[in-house]
Design a protein around this motif. Sequence first.
Motif, PDB file in Angstrom:
ATOM      1  N   SER A 181     -58.900  91.662   9.672  1.00 46.29           N
ATOM      2  CA  SER A 181     -58.073  90.639  10.318  1.00 46.29           C
ATOM      3  C   SER A 181     -58.212  90.693  11.832  1.00 46.29           C
ATOM      4  O   SER A 181     -58.222  89.653  12.497  1.00 46.29           O
ATOM      5  CB  SER A 181     -56.609  90.804   9.911  1.00 46.29           C
ATOM      6  OG  SER A 181     -56.086  92.033  10.360  1.00 46.29           O
ATOM      7  N   LEU A 182     -58.360  91.901  12.398  1.00 49.48           N
ATOM      8  CA  LEU A 182     -58.529  92.024  13.852  1.00 49.48           C
ATOM      9  C   LEU A 182     -59.853  91.405  14.305  1.00 49.48           C
ATOM     10  O   LEU A 182     -59.908  90.699  15.318  1.00 49.48           O
ATOM     11  CB  LEU A 182     -58.470  93.493  14.269  1.00 49.48           C
ATOM     12  CG  LEU A 182     -57.086  94.148  14.252  1.00 49.48           C
ATOM     13  CD1 LEU A 182     -57.191  95.640  14.574  1.00 49.48           C
ATOM     14  CD2 LEU A 182     -56.158  93.466  15.254  1.00 49.48           C
ATOM     15  N   VAL A 183     -60.929  91.675  13.543  1.00 48.29           N
ATOM     16  CA  VAL A 183     -62.236  91.099  13.886  1.00 48.29           C
ATOM     17  C   VAL A 183     -62.183  89.579  13.786  1.00 48.29           C
ATOM     18  O   VAL A 183     -62.660  88.857  14.672  1.00 48.29           O
ATOM     19  CB  VAL A 183     -63.332  91.668  12.960  1.00 48.29           C
ATOM     20  CG1 VAL A 183     -64.657  90.932  13.180  1.00 48.29           C
ATOM     21  CG2 VAL A 183     -63.527  93.165  13.215  1.00 48.29           C
ATOM     22  N   ILE A 243     -69.732  94.296  17.633  1.00 45.42           N
ATOM     23  CA  ILE A 243     -68.446  94.543  16.973  1.00 45.42           C
ATOM     24  C   ILE A 243     -68.584  94.387  15.459  1.00 45.42           C
ATOM     25  O   ILE A 243     -68.069  95.213  14.684  1.00 45.42           O
ATOM     26  CB  ILE A 243     -67.367  93.581  17.514  1.00 45.42           C
ATOM     27  CG1 ILE A 243     -66.980  93.970  18.940  1.00 45.42           C
ATOM     28  CG2 ILE A 243     -66.129  93.589  16.613  1.00 45.42           C
ATOM     29  CD1 ILE A 243     -65.955  93.066  19.574  1.00 45.42           C
ATOM     30  N   ILE A 244     -69.301  93.354  15.023  1.00 46.03           N
ATOM     31  CA  ILE A 244     -69.486  93.137  13.579  1.00 46.03           C
ATOM     32  C   ILE A 244     -70.316  94.255  12.964  1.00 46.03           C
ATOM     33  O   ILE A 244     -70.020  94.721  11.854  1.00 46.03           O
ATOM     34  CB  ILE A 244     -70.137  91.761  13.337  1.00 46.03           C
ATOM     35  CG1 ILE A 244     -69.146  90.648  13.692  1.00 46.03           C
ATOM     36  CG2 ILE A 244     -70.599  91.618  11.899  1.00 46.03           C
ATOM     37  CD1 ILE A 244     -69.727  89.256  13.621  1.00 46.03           C
ATOM     38  N   ILE A 245     -71.338  94.706  13.681  1.00 46.36           N
ATOM     39  CA  ILE A 245     -72.161  95.822  13.176  1.00 46.36           C
ATOM     40  C   ILE A 245     -71.310  97.087  13.056  1.00 46.36           C
ATOM     41  O   ILE A 245     -71.387  97.817  12.056  1.00 46.36           O
ATOM     42  CB  ILE A 245     -73.372  96.052  14.103  1.00 46.36           C
ATOM     43  CG1 ILE A 245     -74.352  94.880  13.994  1.00 46.36           C
ATOM     44  CG2 ILE A 245     -74.078  97.361  13.754  1.00 46.36           C
ATOM     45  CD1 ILE A 245     -75.462  94.904  15.022  1.00 46.36           C
ATOM     46  N   PHE A 246     -70.497  97.366  14.078  1.00 41.02           N
ATOM     47  CA  PHE A 246     -69.621  98.538  14.037  1.00 41.02           C
ATOM     48  C   PHE A 246     -68.604  98.409  12.905  1.00 41.02           C
ATOM     49  O   PHE A 246     -68.308  99.383  12.196  1.00 41.02           O
ATOM     50  CB  PHE A 246     -68.903  98.694  15.374  1.00 41.02           C
ATOM     51  CG  PHE A 246     -67.920  99.830  15.406  1.00 41.02           C
ATOM     52  CD1 PHE A 246     -68.359 101.141  15.447  1.00 41.02           C
ATOM     53  CD2 PHE A 246     -66.548  99.572  15.372  1.00 41.02           C
ATOM     54  CE1 PHE A 246     -67.456 102.196  15.454  1.00 41.02           C
ATOM     55  CE2 PHE A 246     -65.638 100.618  15.389  1.00 41.02           C
ATOM     56  CZ  PHE A 246     -66.086 101.933  15.432  1.00 41.02           C
ATOM     57  N   TYR A 247     -68.068  97.210  12.712  1.00 38.40           N
ATOM     58  CA  TYR A 247     -67.116  96.951  11.631  1.00 38.40           C
ATOM     59  C   TYR A 247     -67.765  97.221  10.268  1.00 38.40           C
ATOM     60  O   TYR A 247     -67.169  97.875   9.400  1.00 38.40           O
ATOM     61  CB  TYR A 247     -66.624  95.504  11.733  1.00 38.40           C
ATOM     62  CG  TYR A 247     -66.059  94.923  10.467  1.00 38.40           C
ATOM     63  CD1 TYR A 247     -64.738  95.162  10.104  1.00 38.40           C
ATOM     64  CD2 TYR A 247     -66.843  94.111   9.649  1.00 38.40           C
ATOM     65  CE1 TYR A 247     -64.209  94.609   8.943  1.00 38.40           C
ATOM     66  CE2 TYR A 247     -66.327  93.558   8.496  1.00 38.40           C
ATOM     67  CZ  TYR A 247     -65.016  93.810   8.146  1.00 38.40           C
ATOM     68  OH  TYR A 247     -64.513  93.267   6.992  1.00 38.40           O
ATOM     69  N   ALA A 248     -68.986  96.711  10.078  1.00 42.24           N
ATOM     70  CA  ALA A 248     -69.696  96.908   8.811  1.00 42.24           C
ATOM     71  C   ALA A 248     -69.996  98.382   8.570  1.00 42.24           C
ATOM     72  O   ALA A 248     -69.888  98.871   7.432  1.00 42.24           O
ATOM     73  CB  ALA A 248     -70.993  96.093   8.812  1.00 42.24           C
TER      74      ALA A 248
END
Length: 226
Positions: free
Chosen positions: A110-112, A149-154
């Motif tokens: 949800s934060l992303v 950010i998306i790469i770190f999230y994944a």
Amino acid sequence: MREKYTALPMFKSWLDKGKQHFNRIPILIWLNAITVVFLSILSLYARIRSKGAGIESLFSDPFYIGIFYLGWFTSISEIMWCSSIAICIFSGILLPSSNRQFKIFLFGSSLVMLLLFFDDRFRSTLILCAFFGTCKVVKLGVYSFYGLIIIFYAWLFRHTIRQTPYIPLLVSFCLFGFSSAIDITPISSRGIHAMLEDGTKLIGLINLTIYFWWICHQEISKNLRK
């Protein structure tokens, strides 16, 4: 006269009931108060500086300029963003503490999505372009930042993601990346540019929303069966 005295206790009863209900949801008291104060300050500023037209623009309908279909797909995209975020937050709150890993995954998701939604809704990247002038460089920097950010999230939630049918999530992120790449690519045809940029983003949001709806539904159903 009798009707007046009859109405007063009824009004007091509803007022007391309203206080009880609002006291049960204290955050509503603060949000209402902050909103009223903010709008009052904005109205006072508009009155002093004669900015009434600007205030009206903040509340204007999308088809105000005479084009009734103006921004329809953009509005649908915003609904998709809000739906995905709401599903994740609500499900994360609803799930028991024993599902700690999944709850953290939902809150992180949800934060992303909130970060991406605020940029999409309030045009943060375009505001930065207006400040710095070099729009293409700014967009490249911002989109690279979102990509990291998306790469770190994944990577951070890789174990949880693998336990879900994650291909739709992967498709969404790929379409978001493609949409961002099209945004900084010079294409002469406005129709093709809009379809490739915003059309692919809309498809990505459909996949994203259904993905989170499905995994949250499955997780909540599993806990209810227990």
